[in-house]
Design a protein around this motif. Structure first.
Motif, PDB file in Angstrom:
ATOM      1  N   LYS A 104       0.839  -1.205   0.000  1.00 15.24           N
ATOM      2  CA  LYS A 104       0.000   0.000   0.000  1.00 15.24           C
ATOM      3  C   LYS A 104       0.878   1.261   0.000  1.00 15.24           C
ATOM      4  CE  LYS A 104      -3.648   2.485   2.382  1.00 15.24           C
ATOM      5  NZ  LYS A 104      -2.892   3.715   2.119  1.00 15.24           N
ATOM      6  N   LEU A 105       1.897   1.270   0.848  1.00 13.82           N
ATOM      7  CA  LEU A 105       2.819   2.414   0.893  1.00 13.82           C
ATOM      8  C   LEU A 105       3.473   2.644  -0.476  1.00 13.82           C
ATOM      9  CD1 LEU A 105       4.672   2.012   4.325  1.00 13.82           C
ATOM     10  CD2 LEU A 105       3.203   3.915   3.610  1.00 13.82           C
ATOM     11  N   LEU A 106       3.838   1.519  -1.091  1.00 13.83           N
ATOM     12  CA  LEU A 106       4.485   1.587  -2.395  1.00 13.83           C
ATOM     13  C   LEU A 106       3.550   2.205  -3.440  1.00 13.83           C
ATOM     14  CD1 LEU A 106       7.296   0.656  -3.204  1.00 13.83           C
ATOM     15  CD2 LEU A 106       6.324  -1.492  -4.000  1.00 13.83           C
ATOM     16  N   ARG A 107       2.271   1.764  -3.385  1.00 12.35           N
ATOM     17  CA  ARG A 107       1.290   2.334  -4.330  1.00 12.35           C
ATOM     18  C   ARG A 107       1.159   3.847  -4.126  1.00 12.35           C
ATOM     19  NH1 ARG A 107      -1.775  -2.233  -3.294  1.00 12.35           N
ATOM     20  NH2 ARG A 107      -3.105  -1.127  -1.818  1.00 12.35           N
ATOM     21  N   ASP A 108       1.097   4.244  -2.822  1.00  8.57           N
ATOM     22  CA  ASP A 108       0.987   5.687  -2.521  1.00  8.57           C
ATOM     23  C   ASP A 108       2.177   6.464  -3.083  1.00  8.57           C
ATOM     24  OD1 ASP A 108      -1.308   5.147  -1.252  1.00  8.57           O
ATOM     25  OD2 ASP A 108      -0.540   5.388   0.808  1.00  8.57           O
ATOM     26  N   ARG A 109       3.376   5.940  -2.854  1.00 10.83           N
ATOM     27  CA  ARG A 109       4.585   6.608  -3.366  1.00 10.83           C
ATOM     28  C   ARG A 109       4.543   6.732  -4.887  1.00 10.83           C
ATOM     29  NH1 ARG A 109       5.033   7.645   1.055  1.00 10.83           N
ATOM     30  NH2 ARG A 109       6.807   7.484   2.501  1.00 10.83           N
ATOM     31  N   GLU A 110       4.158   5.622  -5.525  1.00 16.85           N
ATOM     32  CA  GLU A 110       4.152   5.631  -6.990  1.00 16.85           C
ATOM     33  C   GLU A 110       3.140   6.641  -7.534  1.00 16.85           C
ATOM     34  OE1 GLU A 110       3.959   1.462  -7.665  1.00 16.85           O
ATOM     35  OE2 GLU A 110       6.150   1.326  -7.904  1.00 16.85           O
ATOM     36  N   GLU A 111       2.035   6.721  -6.808  1.00 21.08           N
ATOM     37  CA  GLU A 111       1.018   7.710  -7.204  1.00 21.08           C
ATOM     38  C   GLU A 111       1.584   9.133  -7.091  1.00 21.08           C
ATOM     39  OE1 GLU A 111      -3.354   8.839  -5.701  1.00 21.08           O
ATOM     40  OE2 GLU A 111      -2.877   6.685  -5.585  1.00 21.08           O
TER      41      GLU A 111
END
Ligand code: ZN
Length: 252
Positions: A104-111
């Motif tokens: 989830k953190l990774l998705r947020d960063r990528e966004e």
């Protein structure tokens, strides 16, 4: 010096002052054109500096986030390994939760990185278009500056000549009258007024009948009671004004 001669000298001076005023207006017009071009360029310089700083700061943040994502991917590998090594259901569940949180953190960063990339691209487009505008203004200034400067020089020379002409014209007036003229001019813009019909043609107020009567009887210089300009009875038409025949009174 006879009164009609004084009137002629005053009219000559007033004419010179009107021309000087027009020349000064042209000077300030040319100067403001030049200033306008220069300040337009200065504004774009400021805007460019600001936009470049914003783009650089977004780019820096994006670089940091990309590094974050690299670290998280390593953590992900680590968590996957933990999951594969889990011996109890509890350990497996914990590792699974860790994995999910990391994803989830990774998705947020990528966004965030996506948003910043769009932001940086937008800023660069903006900078390019401002640079184009800046180039056009610099070219415009380059093309017109010489012309404006030569116009300025031309008008400045005319002002100098006119000022010399004025100097000579003032000498033809009695000193007291000239001082009065100049004091009124500095307050009102113009210093002389005429009357043909009992009203002051500068302030358009009616003169007291007695004053008008005296002005008509013989050439004298008086003062308009309303605007305080030097006033006299209008005898010969001025070049700029159409001749006005003094109409007989329509009363009776
Ligand atoms: Zn007046």
């Amino acid at each position: 010096m006879s009164i009609p001669d004084q009137i002629r000298a005053l009219e000559r001076l007033a004419q010179i002052d009107a021309e000087l005023k027009e020349l000064q207006e042209r000077l300030s017009q040319e100067r403001s054109t030049l200033d306008g071009l220069k300040s337009g360029i200065a504004k774009l310089d400021e805007k460019l500096a600001l936009d470049r700083a914003t783009a650089a700061s977004m780019d820096k943040t994006r670089g940091e986030l990309i590094q974050d994502v690299r670290n998280m991917n390593q953590q992900l590998d680590h968590s996957r390994e933990k999951l594969s090594r889990a011996r109890t259901e509890r350990e497996a569940n914990a590792a699974q939760r860790e994995l999910e949180e990391l994803r989830k953190l990774l998705r947020d960063r990528e966004e965030e990185i996506g948003k910043l990339t769009a932001g940086v691209d937008g800023a660069h487009q903006q900078i390019e278009s401002t640079e184009g505008e800046h180039r056009r203004l610099v070219e415009d200034l380059g093309a017109r500056e010489g012309d404006i400067h030569s116009k300025l020089g031309d008008v400045q020379k005319k002002v100098k000549d006119k000022a010399a002409e004025r100097e000579a014209a003032t000498k033809s007036l009695p000193a007291v009258l000239y001082r009065r003229y100049d004091m009124i001019r500095s307050k009102r813009g113009t210093a002389i007024a005429q009357t043909t019909d009992g009203t002051c043609n500068a302030c358009h107020m009616a003169l007291p009948p007695q004053l008008f009567h005296r002005l008509r009887r013989e050439p004298i210089l008086e003062q308009c009671p309303s605007c305080h300009r030097i006033i006299y009875y209008f005898v010969a038409p001025l070049p700029a004004q159409p001749a006005v025949a003094s109409a007989p009174s329509e009363r009776g």
